[in-house]
Motif scaffolding. Structure first.
Motif, PDB file in Angstrom:
ATOM      1  N   ASP A 192     -10.100   4.006 -11.020  1.00  0.00           N
ATOM      2  CA  ASP A 192     -10.532   3.252  -9.845  1.00  0.00           C
ATOM      3  C   ASP A 192     -10.427   1.789 -10.254  1.00  0.00           C
ATOM      4  N   GLY A 201     -12.865   0.339   3.454  1.00  0.00           N
ATOM      5  CA  GLY A 201     -11.640  -0.415   3.241  1.00  0.00           C
ATOM      6  C   GLY A 201     -10.772   0.248   2.194  1.00  0.00           C
ATOM      7  N   PRO A 202      -9.585  -0.290   1.954  1.00  0.00           N
ATOM      8  CA  PRO A 202      -8.665   0.326   0.993  1.00  0.00           C
ATOM      9  C   PRO A 202      -9.195   0.271  -0.444  1.00  0.00           C
ATOM     10  N   VAL A 203      -8.971   1.364  -1.165  1.00  0.00           N
ATOM     11  CA  VAL A 203      -9.371   1.455  -2.566  1.00  0.00           C
ATOM     12  C   VAL A 203      -8.116   1.743  -3.383  1.00  0.00           C
ATOM     13  N   GLY A 204      -7.936   0.995  -4.469  1.00  0.00           N
ATOM     14  CA  GLY A 204      -6.765   1.167  -5.312  1.00  0.00           C
ATOM     15  C   GLY A 204      -7.054   2.064  -6.504  1.00  0.00           C
ATOM     16  N   SER A 242      -2.960   3.267  -2.887  1.00  0.00           N
ATOM     17  CA  SER A 242      -4.068   2.727  -2.108  1.00  0.00           C
ATOM     18  C   SER A 242      -4.537   3.818  -1.160  1.00  0.00           C
ATOM     19  N   VAL A 243      -5.854   4.024  -1.126  1.00  0.00           N
ATOM     20  CA  VAL A 243      -6.450   5.042  -0.267  1.00  0.00           C
ATOM     21  C   VAL A 243      -7.353   4.343   0.734  1.00  0.00           C
ATOM     22  N   ASP A 244      -7.109   4.588   2.020  1.00  0.00           N
ATOM     23  CA  ASP A 244      -7.960   4.009   3.060  1.00  0.00           C
ATOM     24  C   ASP A 244      -9.275   4.763   3.120  1.00  0.00           C
ATOM     25  N   THR A 245     -10.370   4.022   3.037  1.00  0.00           N
ATOM     26  CA  THR A 245     -11.708   4.598   3.131  1.00  0.00           C
ATOM     27  C   THR A 245     -12.463   3.841   4.218  1.00  0.00           C
ATOM     28  N   PRO A 279      -7.721  12.513   1.195  1.00  0.00           N
ATOM     29  CA  PRO A 279      -7.058  11.199   1.145  1.00  0.00           C
ATOM     30  C   PRO A 279      -6.518  10.837  -0.236  1.00  0.00           C
ATOM     31  N   GLU A 286     -11.000  -1.093  -8.762  1.00  0.00           N
ATOM     32  CA  GLU A 286     -12.104  -2.000  -8.431  1.00  0.00           C
ATOM     33  C   GLU A 286     -13.272  -1.876  -9.396  1.00  0.00           C
ATOM     34  N   ALA A 291      -2.494  10.751  -1.389  1.00  0.00           N
ATOM     35  CA  ALA A 291      -1.966   9.505  -1.931  1.00  0.00           C
ATOM     36  C   ALA A 291      -1.282   9.701  -3.281  1.00  0.00           C
TER      37      ALA A 291
END
Length: 159
Positions: A98, A148-151, A142-145, A127, A100, A131
């Motif tokens: 993850d 917001g998007p999470v890389g 990048s996964v939309d949550t 998701p 972030e 991806a």
């Protein structure tokens, strides 16, 4: 009539479901039948909590048996060796980072029938699963949550 959705399973997942079905049909049904018999012998069924509980358990077991039979009827076992080497496919163990939070997590990618996030089993239809499918070590997704998007970065892919 439309074709039923195929339930993608790993060989390990198929065996677990078959074992559960066998247990419910052979062992659990006998146990419940015995509980019902013993509760009936106590007399008046209208005020017999043991009888009601046994009948409820019987209903739950029969529903689970029906569910398992439907899953197995539409099961498609995925050849875990079939995917491209180094690429994420069903049956792979994947370590992702993850970006972030700089945290790594390991998942096994399975079909939606076997998915259990608490056991580290994610669905190829989730998701994150969608991806990373077909991606390899070092690739980022990048996964939309809802937040917001999470890389994520794929750190390791194992068969």
């Amino acid at each position: 009539m439309a074709d039923a959705k195929k339930n993608l399973l790993t060989y390990e997942g198929l065996k677990k479901l078959e074992e559960e079905l066998e247990y419910l049909k052979v062992t659990k049904r006998k146990e419940i039948s015995q509980k019902i018999k013993e509760a009936r012998e106590q007399g008046d069924l209208s005020e017999n909590a043991e009888y009601d509980a046994a009948k409820d358990e019987q209903r739950d077991v029969e529903l689970r048996i029906e569910e398992l039979e439907n899953i197995l009827k539409n099961a498609e076992v995925v050849d875990e060796e079939e995917g491209k080497a180094g690429k994420v496919s069903i049956g792979c163990k994947v370590t992702i980072l993850d970006i972030e939070f700089n945290e790594t997590v390991e998942y096994k990618v399975v079909g939606s029938t076997e998915a259990n996030i608490l056991k580290g089993l994610i669905s190829n239809e989730s998701p994150i699963g969608m991806a990373i499918m077909g991606k390899g070590k070092g690739e980022t997704v990048s996964v939309d949550t809802p937040a917001g998007p999470v890389g994520y970065k794929i750190m390791k892919v194992e068969k």
